[in-house]
Each structure stands twice: as C-alpha cells, then as structure tokens.
Write an enzyme that holds these catalytic residues in place. Structure first.
Site, short mmCIF file in Angstrom:
data_model
loop_
_atom_site.label_atom_id
_atom_site.label_comp_id
_atom_site.label_asym_id
_atom_site.label_seq_id
_atom_site.Cartn_x
_atom_site.Cartn_y
_atom_site.Cartn_z
N LEU A 160 0.83 -1.22 0.00
CA LEU A 160 0.00 0.00 0.00
C LEU A 160 0.86 1.26 0.00
CD1 LEU A 160 -2.70 -1.00 2.66
CD2 LEU A 160 -3.06 -0.72 0.20
N GLY A 212 6.17 6.37 8.01
CA GLY A 212 7.35 6.77 8.76
C GLY A 212 8.13 5.58 9.31
N PHE A 213 7.42 4.53 9.68
CA PHE A 213 8.10 3.45 10.41
C PHE A 213 8.18 2.13 9.66
CE2 PHE A 213 6.16 6.20 13.72
CZ PHE A 213 7.35 6.85 14.04
N ASP A 246 2.17 13.38 16.30
CA ASP A 246 2.51 13.24 14.88
C ASP A 246 1.27 13.43 14.01
OD1 ASP A 246 4.40 12.98 12.92
OD2 ASP A 246 4.39 10.79 12.91
N GLU A 261 4.65 3.29 1.98
CA GLU A 261 5.64 3.29 3.05
C GLU A 261 5.37 4.46 3.97
OE1 GLU A 261 9.43 2.21 1.79
OE2 GLU A 261 10.10 1.99 3.87
N LYS A 320 6.90 -0.46 5.94
CA LYS A 320 6.05 -0.71 4.77
C LYS A 320 4.68 -1.22 5.22
CE LYS A 320 9.66 -1.82 1.42
NZ LYS A 320 10.91 -1.78 2.20
N LYS A 338 1.43 -3.49 8.90
CA LYS A 338 2.63 -2.62 8.85
C LYS A 338 3.82 -3.41 9.36
CE LYS A 338 3.03 1.06 11.60
NZ LYS A 338 2.70 2.41 12.06
O1 ACK Z 1 -1.85 7.26 1.36
P1 ACK Z 1 -1.98 5.80 1.39
O2 ACK Z 1 -2.72 5.07 0.34
O3 ACK Z 1 -2.49 5.33 2.84
O4 ACK Z 1 -0.51 5.20 1.57
C1 ACK Z 1 -0.14 5.13 2.89
C2 ACK Z 1 0.72 3.93 3.15
O5 ACK Z 1 -0.11 2.90 3.66
C3 ACK Z 1 1.85 4.19 4.16
O6 ACK Z 1 1.33 4.67 5.35
C4 ACK Z 1 -1.44 3.33 3.70
N1 ACK Z 1 -2.03 2.83 4.94
C5 ACK Z 1 -1.51 2.89 6.19
N2 ACK Z 1 -2.34 2.32 7.06
C6 ACK Z 1 -3.43 1.88 6.37
C7 ACK Z 1 -4.65 1.24 6.72
N3 ACK Z 1 -4.92 0.91 7.99
N4 ACK Z 1 -5.52 0.95 5.74
C8 ACK Z 1 -5.25 1.30 4.46
N5 ACK Z 1 -4.12 1.92 4.06
C9 ACK Z 1 -3.23 2.21 5.01
C10 ACK Z 1 -1.42 4.84 3.65
#
Ligand code: ACK
Length: 361
Positions: free
Chosen positions: A37, A41-42, A165, A39, A44, A60
């Site tokens: 999806l 801060g911490f 944050d 990357e 992938k 994550k």
């Molecule tokens: O902007 P995005 O599509 O939404 O790309 C970032 C990426 O992962 C790195 O943070 C996506 N992401 C993070 N947590 C979730 C979650 N719980 N459900 C769906 N996408 C997520 C985030």
C-alpha cells in the site's frame, strides 16, 4: 451544541490479538508486491486477508533499524490497545517473532487524506468542501471527524495521550470519508499532576511541529493543536505543510498564511483554487479562524481541542449548497454587503487576538 462525551473504555475491554508470522505471511501471500500500500514513517504497509475470518486488514512491517523501531512498536501497541474510538484506526493485533515486528490494523479503503488532498489522480474527483469539513469535523448520522479522535486522546483517555505526529498522511479514510487517526508510534502520555509539559527529544514531522516544542523540547497538548491547525489549513487551502517546489517563505504554509490572516480581504485568496469557488463564505471564514488560532506562536493562546470540536460542529452544519451559495471569486465577493457585515462583526482575526472560539461561530 456540545455533543455527549464518549467515555474511554475500561483498560481491559479491548485486547490486541497476537499473530504468528506465518499467519501474516499467509494473509499477504508473503508480502507480495501487488499488496503493497505504501511506506509510512516506520515501515512498509501491505493489504492482507486473514485466513479463517477473511477479514481484510492493513499490515505494517516495522523497519528493523535498531532500538527506535521497537520502542515505537511497543508504544503503538500499548496506546492503541487501551483506546477504542470511531476516529482512531483500530489495532487488530501484532506480531513479535524473532526480530520481526508487525502491526495489524483495520483496513481503510480510501487511504490517506494526504493522498486525496495532494495527489491528483485521473480516477478521482477533487475533494469538495462538504467532504473536507466532514473529514475534519464529522457530519451527520453520528459520523465524527479527525478532531474527535484528538479530543478522545486528550480528554477521554486515562491517562491522556499527546499524539505528537498529527499530519495529513496519518489521517486515514474509510467508507464515506470517515476519518481516523493512525500511527501512534510517537504518542506520549501527557503531563500529570501540576506539570504542564513533558520533556522529550523533539520528534514529529517538519512543517507540523509547533515552534515552542521544536525550540524547547517541552511537549504539551497544545503541540498537537498547532499540528491540527496546519492540517486544517492544508484542507482549506490545498497547499502542503511544506512545499519544496515553492521558494522562500511560501514553502511553509504557516509563513504563507500569517500575513494573509491579518487582512480579511485576503481570505478568499486562501481557498483552494481546486474548489473553484464552491464553498460557503462563512464556512471559509470560520475554518480559517480556527486554523489561525491553532497556529499561534504562544501555546497558551491556542484553543483546547474541546473548543475546537464545538466550533467545528457548528461549521460542519454550514453545508455548501450550490443552489444557495454563489460560486466565489475574489473580485465578486468583496462587494457583498452581507459578507462584509458577517466578517466585520464576527471575524476580527488580528494575529494574537484573544477572542474565544465560541465568539467566532
Ligand atoms: O496514502 P496511502 O494510500 O495510505 O498510503 C499510505 C501507506 O499505507 C503508508 O502509510 C497506507 N495505509 C496505512 N495504514 C493503512 C490502513 N490501515 N488501511 C489502508 N491503508 C493504510 C497509507
């Protein structure tokens, strides 16, 4: 106008589930590239489907870059295990096997606010005014927005938590643009007793970090309020907190906005051009008024989150309706008498003034 407080759960009412690495390898078909999806801060983040329940989740995988990652992992599990609120991303579970640290969250199908605001995609419409306000403030049918998530952390959790944050990439969107805060790795338990701050190493994200915290390392609830103001400014203006494609003071949304806040005739220049003038004038004023208060240099001049939630509840009731709101353009609006009256009676936004938020709405 105050909404009923939603109380914090008993600390043992929500337990994160422990996963084996094999379960998460299964869920992501061994972290297959097509499930990636993005990357954060911490580490992938991958989309996955849990065997057995079939539940779709986001997984994550924390970077294995030494002690810091582990600390963030523990903070995140502890903070989120103890929290349950419709505006916080739900932590379903975690995995700690060998040197692998993974977190399993509910999947947020619309991704981050950052992506919606700042990345243009042919397949997607620009966020309209009402959706933007719903994300930040909530809207109808009990759907609360990002501000409510922050209110829960500050005022309902025991002990209270400073998020540290808050930024657009940490606001994730579910069906119907239901906003939830994510990524609690930097969260800190707030000051207790007579203390007004906790002293920490300065961490957070450049552009969102309150100047007082950056300077002194003294973290307060008002540090989150500053970041909230930056997020609100981004939502209204469509600009990034820090935009490296611009030059000089324009790079920082706060430096760009401050002189404009001093002259209400310039407010219209601040609306996101992508809105194409489709917003309610009073709504624009009120949203900017709240943002201006949140980004004041003096932390004690910034409002508390409960006052912001109240002001936003009112703001979100001012829906944009093309049938009753003319499309705004800088030239046409200044001659509007009703706008002049509204703005002069209620919105004197000289920077550093001491008006209460309630007076502004
Ligand atoms: O902007 P995005 O599509 O939404 O790309 C970032 C990426 O992962 C790195 O943070 C996506 N992401 C993070 N947590 C979730 C979650 N719980 N459900 C769906 N996408 C997520 C985030």
């Amino acid at each position: 106008r105050r909404t009923a407080p939603d109380s914090a759960p008993e600390s043992d009412s929500f337990k994160a589930r422990k996963f084996t690495l094999a379960e998460l390898v299964d869920a992501t078909e061994n972290f297959k590239a097509e499930y990636f999806l993005g990357e954060g801060g911490f580490g992938k983040v991958y989309k996955g489907r849990l065997q057995g329940t079939g539940e779709v989740v986001a997984i994550k995988q924390l970077d294995r870059n030494g002690g810091q990652g582990i600390r963030e992992f523990v903070v995140e599990v502890l903070t989120l295990s103890n929290a349950e609120h419709p505006n916080l991303v739900k932590l379903i579970g975690y995995c700690a096997e060998g040197d692998q640290r993974l977190l399993v969250y509910e999947y947020m199908p619309l991704g981050s606010l950052e992506d919606h605001l700042h990345v243009r995609r042919a397949s997607r419409k620009v966020l309209d005014w009402n959706t933007r306000m719903k994300i930040v403030a909530g809207g109808g049918e009990g759907v609360a927005g990002a501000a409510k998530g922050l209110e829960y952390l500050h005022n309902k959790m025991k002990p209270p938590v400073i998020y540290r944050d808050l930024k657009c990439s940490n606001i994730l969107l579910g069906e119907g643009y239901h906003a939830k805060l994510s990524d609690f790795g930097l969260a800190k338990v707030g000051p207790s007793g007579d203390q007004t701050h906790v002293s920490t190493r300065v961490m957070g994200t450049y552009g969102y970090c309150a100047p007082d915290y950056a300077l002194t390392g003294q973290l307060t609830f008002k540090s989150d309020i500053y970041s909230f103001g930056v997020v609100l400014l981004e939502i209204v203006t469509g600009r990034r907190a820090i935009d490296n494609r611009r030059t000089g003071p324009e790079q920082s949304i706060v430096e760009w906005a401050k002189p404009l806040f001093k002259d209400r005739k310039k407010f219209f220049q601040m609306a996101d051009p992508a809105l194409e003038g489709q917003y309610p004038v009073r709504g624009l004023y009120q949203a900017l008024a709240i943002a201006a208060m949140c980004i004041q240099e003096q932390p004690n001049m910034r409002p508390q989150i409960a006052d912001i939630v109240n002001a936003l509840n009112y703001l979100v009731s001012q829906k944009y309706d093309p049938k009753i709101h003319p499309i705004q353009s800088p030239g046409s609006v200044h001659s509007s008498r009703s706008l002049k009256r509204d703005s002069e009676e209620k919105f004197d936004l000289g920077f550093g003034n001491e008006e209460k938020l309630e007076d502004l709405v």
